[in-house]
Design an enzyme around this catalytic site. Structure first.
Site, PDB file in Angstrom:
ATOM      1  N   LYS A 267      26.652  -2.010   9.126  1.00  0.00           N
ATOM      2  CA  LYS A 267      25.788  -3.154   9.474  1.00  0.00           C
ATOM      3  C   LYS A 267      26.496  -4.065  10.470  1.00  0.00           C
ATOM      4  CE  LYS A 267      22.266  -2.503   6.521  1.00  0.00           C
ATOM      5  NZ  LYS A 267      20.834  -2.528   6.774  1.00  0.00           N
TER       6      LYS A 267
ATOM      7  N   ARG B  75      23.301  -0.177  -5.087  1.00  0.00           N
ATOM      8  CA  ARG B  75      22.089   0.510  -4.620  1.00  0.00           C
ATOM      9  C   ARG B  75      22.250   0.795  -3.137  1.00  0.00           C
ATOM     10  NH1 ARG B  75      17.607  -1.564  -1.414  1.00  0.00           N
ATOM     11  NH2 ARG B  75      19.041  -0.433  -0.108  1.00  0.00           N
TER      12      ARG B  75
ATOM     13  N   ASN C 151      13.117  -0.302  10.564  1.00  0.00           N
ATOM     14  CA  ASN C 151      14.393  -0.525   9.862  1.00  0.00           C
ATOM     15  C   ASN C 151      14.849  -1.961  10.133  1.00  0.00           C
ATOM     16  OD1 ASN C 151      17.415  -0.560   9.532  1.00  0.00           O
ATOM     17  ND2 ASN C 151      16.987   1.531   8.884  1.00  0.00           N
TER      18      ASN C 151
ATOM     19  N   TYR D 184      24.972   4.464  11.712  1.00  0.00           N
ATOM     20  CA  TYR D 184      24.071   3.763  10.798  1.00  0.00           C
ATOM     21  C   TYR D 184      23.205   4.815  10.097  1.00  0.00           C
ATOM     22  CZ  TYR D 184      20.806  -0.029   9.557  1.00  0.00           C
ATOM     23  OH  TYR D 184      20.020  -0.913   8.874  1.00  0.00           O
TER      24      TYR D 184
ATOM     25  N   ASP E  34      19.389  -8.859   3.046  1.00  0.00           N
ATOM     26  CA  ASP E  34      18.800  -8.009   4.075  1.00  0.00           C
ATOM     27  C   ASP E  34      17.741  -7.065   3.503  1.00  0.00           C
ATOM     28  OD1 ASP E  34      18.657  -6.960   6.696  1.00  0.00           O
ATOM     29  OD2 ASP E  34      19.914  -5.284   6.102  1.00  0.00           O
ATOM     30  N   ASP E  35      17.970  -6.569   2.295  1.00  0.00           N
ATOM     31  CA  ASP E  35      17.039  -5.591   1.723  1.00  0.00           C
ATOM     32  C   ASP E  35      15.738  -6.238   1.293  1.00  0.00           C
ATOM     33  OD1 ASP E  35      18.885  -3.267   1.800  1.00  0.00           O
ATOM     34  OD2 ASP E  35      20.062  -4.657   0.590  1.00  0.00           O
TER      35      ASP E  35
ATOM     36  N   ASN F 142      15.314   4.995   2.745  1.00  0.00           N
ATOM     37  CA  ASN F 142      16.426   5.609   3.473  1.00  0.00           C
ATOM     38  C   ASN F 142      17.383   6.301   2.516  1.00  0.00           C
ATOM     39  OD1 ASN F 142      15.673   4.471   6.038  1.00  0.00           O
ATOM     40  ND2 ASN F 142      16.339   2.503   5.224  1.00  0.00           N
TER      41      ASN F 142
ATOM     42  N   GLU G  20      23.880  -7.098   0.847  1.00  0.00           N
ATOM     43  CA  GLU G  20      23.373  -5.786   1.229  1.00  0.00           C
ATOM     44  C   GLU G  20      23.521  -4.795   0.082  1.00  0.00           C
ATOM     45  OE1 GLU G  20      22.217  -5.440   4.652  1.00  0.00           O
ATOM     46  OE2 GLU G  20      21.274  -3.735   3.671  1.00  0.00           O
ATOM     47  N   ASP G  21      22.448  -4.148  -0.241  1.00  0.00           N
ATOM     48  CA  ASP G  21      22.458  -3.020  -1.165  1.00  0.00           C
ATOM     49  C   ASP G  21      23.034  -3.339  -2.550  1.00  0.00           C
ATOM     50  OD1 ASP G  21      21.349  -1.890   1.024  1.00  0.00           O
ATOM     51  OD2 ASP G  21      22.698  -0.192   1.192  1.00  0.00           O
TER      52      ASP G  21
HETATM   53  O1  OAA Z   1      20.506   0.446   5.876  1.00  0.00           O
HETATM   54  C1  OAA Z   1      19.338   0.729   6.225  1.00  0.00           C
HETATM   55  O2  OAA Z   1      19.070   1.659   6.973  1.00  0.00           O
HETATM   56  C2  OAA Z   1      18.207  -0.134   5.754  1.00  0.00           C
HETATM   57  C3  OAA Z   1      18.557  -0.785   4.489  1.00  0.00           C
HETATM   58  O3  OAA Z   1      19.015  -1.913   4.451  1.00  0.00           O
HETATM   59  C4  OAA Z   1      18.475   0.021   3.269  1.00  0.00           C
HETATM   60  O4  OAA Z   1      17.852   1.086   3.266  1.00  0.00           O
HETATM   61  O5  OAA Z   1      19.069  -0.426   2.296  1.00  0.00           O
HETATM   62 MG    MG Z   2      20.259  -2.144   2.735  1.00  0.00          MG
END
Ligand code: OAA
Ligand code: MG
Length: 648
Positions: free
Chosen positions: A249, A231, A531, A178, A344-345, A486, A321-322
């Site tokens: 994840k 992203r 986190n 991770y 999640d973000d 991060n 996610e992202d």
């Molecule tokens: O993945 C991770 O460490 C936390 C997160 O969701 C990000 O930074 O986008």
């Molecule tokens: Mg993320």
């Protein structure tokens, strides 16, 4: 003949607990009929159309099953024969199947019965010995990316061993599978990619997404993590190379919350990339084109959401996610309440940050609404945290307006103020815009607002300069500093920066891990990792166990409160606002428990009847990292002397 009799005799030595039923939490053997494990309901899968009515499930349908029976069915799913003829699967295929392979832990009896005797060295290893081997193997690598490749290789070979090893070494292995190493892996995904570990669905597959989902060999998928790679962490647009994130994840779904690996599906939606370096890189694995946007993109995502419901049912969780900022907010608003989804973000990061803030109140002795919070950044994470802070402050009894007045946001143009000359405030930023003259820099905002809390989530590494940190130290007895971006290179400051510029008075947390810090007086401070991995695995476990579809914001606040409650005085004394990583699996169960109970209280659950003992119920659903027996259960016949017919 002699060989056969040896085999039959040896069957009797197989642990009946593993083949005849599941262990309940007390270690007592339950017959399978008494456990909650059973196949997913066919009626709920592969619907011919995406329906959106409430789906009521029974226990039996909510979670799937385990042990020998599940292993057997999976053989069928992976195309090695249907489940009724599963016993005919070649032993070699078992060795190649990560969900069934035990490597040298196959017993001699299993090797003989399955026809793999001789394919393995003579020695039979226990899983504990194999875990030791993993430790020795990974320690041989110095480069974190090589450690990552080793671990992914292990996952490809032997799922149970991977999850046992990671689960027993969370603090050491999380930074590899991770954040931060997964970020590096994404940047080098062209080198790292080995074999299918999720689905790539491209914009050219529009109109055929359901068919692609059908190519995934597992039918009982309960959780999807999806990205479009725009992203990735704070690293920006990595296109299809973002796949490392859903994979990482979901590996935490299993390692930290016991959600079964075959129920997890990583997906990358490849709509192109605007990252020229990627486009020019001969190793790039995705579509070589610029990002598709507008109606075509929206129709693509709509089709994806409906295809998931059609294939896996309405209760299949879809974690976004992202995604890029604009899409992340838009898609969350569009789909929440209609699909089982969260971002999640925005929401997971909000919950973990608010948990940290709630825990910090036990040190500062304040209420949350007595704090002044300055955000560096006004993207997904910052706006998500700010909104959840408002909710938490309102829960303390403060008005919405007063709560918002406590929050100051800084973006690339400076303090977010009403009637900004440049204009361009979206509705999310507008909500927090101050009636104030423009202020250009973060440092100036700190001078004006005199915050007690400084939160960074804009992926600008080093944004919290020594001068800003010293100011935070001068304004506050115990300044709260969260450097949440991060990976590590994007953190707003390091733990050492935060402590050394505030006479070691800072209450510090970061998104990526930082090593312990020794104070001048010799005390060890253990900076906590704020986190979202403290939140999303447990949240998902609760959602799946209770069959929640509408994941409303109250679940996020609840998860934050649950996490903050777990933080003990010893954690706080060591300078951490979070429990140690080694306890994170317990945190997941505790969060899941609150989520499940709240779902029943608020009529959001669709699994009936409500379990009498929530925690026991949840634990009974979780993945068992220990190997199951690989040969069918045997039953005993009466003794020879009872069967013997007297011929005389
Ligand atoms: O993945 C991770 O460490 C936390 C997160 O969701 C990000 O930074 O986008
Ligand atoms: Mg993320």
């Amino acid at each position: 003949m002699e060989f056969l009799s040896r085999k039959v005799k040896s069957h009797g030595q197989i642990d009946a607990r593993q083949v005849n039923g599941a262990l309940d939490t007390s270690g007592k053997i339950k017959k399978r009929s008494e456990t909650a494990m059973s196949p997913a309901p066919p009626a709920q899968r592969d619907k011919t159309s995406a329906t959106h009515g409430a789906v009521k499930q029974s226990y039996a349908t909510s979670v799937g099953k385990c042990t020998y029976e599940m292993e057997r069915d999976r053989i069928g799913i992976w195309g090695c024969g249907d489940s009724t003829s599963a016993n005919k699967i070649s032993g070699l295929d078992r060795l190649r199947h990560p969900g069934l392979n035990k490597g040298m832990a196959f017993t001699i009896e299993e090797r003989q019965t399955l026809g793999i005797h001789g394919l393995l060295p003579a020695r039979v290893k226990s899983q504990e010995e194999q875990v030791q081997m993993c430790k020795l193997s990974i320690e041989r690598y110095e480069d974190p990316l090589n450690k990552y490749i080793y671990l992914m290789g292990l996952l490809d070979r032997n799922e149970h061993l991977f999850y046992r090893f990671v689960g027993e070494n969370v603090a050491d292995m999380m930074p590899i599978v991770y954040t931060p190493t997964v970020g590096l892996a994404c940047q080098k995904y062209g080198l790292v990619y080995r074999r299918p570990r999720g689905l790539f669905i491209t914009i050219h597959d529009k109109g055929h997404i359901y068919d692609i989902l059908k190519n995934w060999p597992e039918t009982d998928v309960r959780a999807i993590v999806v990205t479009d790679g725009e992203r990735i962490l704070g690293l920006g647009d990595l296109g299809a190379c973002g796949m490392g994130i859903p994979v990482g994840k979901l590996s935490l779904y299993t390692a930290l919350a016991g959600i079964k690996p075959h129920q997890c599906l990583p997906i990358t939606l490849d709509v192109g990339t605007n990252n020229q370096t990627m486009l020019d890189d001969p190793l790039y694995i995705g579509l070589r084109q610029r990002r598709v946007r507008g109606p075509q993109y929206d129709e693509f995502i709509d089709e994806f959401m409906d295809a998931v419901v059609r294939r896996y049912g309405q209760n299949c969780l879809i974690q976004f996610e992202d995604f890029g900022n604009a899409n992340a907010f838009r898609l969350l608003e569009k789909y929440r309440g209609k699909y089982c989804t969260f971002n999640d973000d925005i929401q997971g990061t909000a919950a973990v940050a608010v948990a940290g803030l709630l825990a910090s109140l036990r040190i500062t002795g304040k209420k949350l609404c007595e704090n002044t919070i300055v955000f560096q950044g006004a993207g997904e994470a910052s706006l998500g945290i700010a909104s959840l802070c408002v909710m938490a402050m309102i829960a303390e009894g403060c008005s919405d307006e007063k709560a918002r007045s406590r929050i100051w946001m800084v973006d690339s143009k400076g303090l977010i103020v009403k009637n900004r000359p440049e204009g361009g405030l979206n509705e999310h930023k507008e909500r927090f815009a101050k009636d104030h003259a423009p202020v250009r820099t973060l440092e100036e905002v700190v001078d004006v607002a005199k915050p007690s809390v400084l939160i960074g989530a804009a992926a600008i590494g080093g944004a919290f300069t020594p001068s800003i940190l010293r100011k935070m130290g001068a304004i506050n007895d115990r300044p709260v500093i969260f450097a949440l971006s991060n990976p590590t290179s994007k953190a707003e400051c390091t733990a050492i920066d935060a402590y050394s510029n505030t006479d070691e008075r800072a209450i510090f947390a970061s998104g990526s891990p930082f090593p312990e810090y020794r104070t001048k007086s010799g005390r060890i401070l253990r900076p906590g990792q704020g986190n979202n991995s403290y939140i999303f695995p447990g949240l998902a476990l609760g959602i799946i166990c209770a069959g929640i579809i509408d994941i409303s914001e109250d679940f996020m606040l609840l998860a934050a409160e649950a996490l903050a409650e777990i933080v003990c005085q010893e954690d706080l004394d060591q300078g951490s606002l979070y429990p140690p990583l080694k306890d994170i699996q317990d945190c997941s169960v505790k969060i899941a428990k609150k989520i499940v109970e709240h779902a029943y209280q608020t009529n959001k659950a669709s699994v009936f009847p409500q379990p009498e003992n929530t925690e026991e119920f949840i634990r009974a659903q979780m993945y068992d990292v220990r190997y199951a027996a690989a040969v069918p259960p045997v039953y005993t016949w009466p003794r020879d002397d009872v069967l013997r017919v007297d011929m005389i």
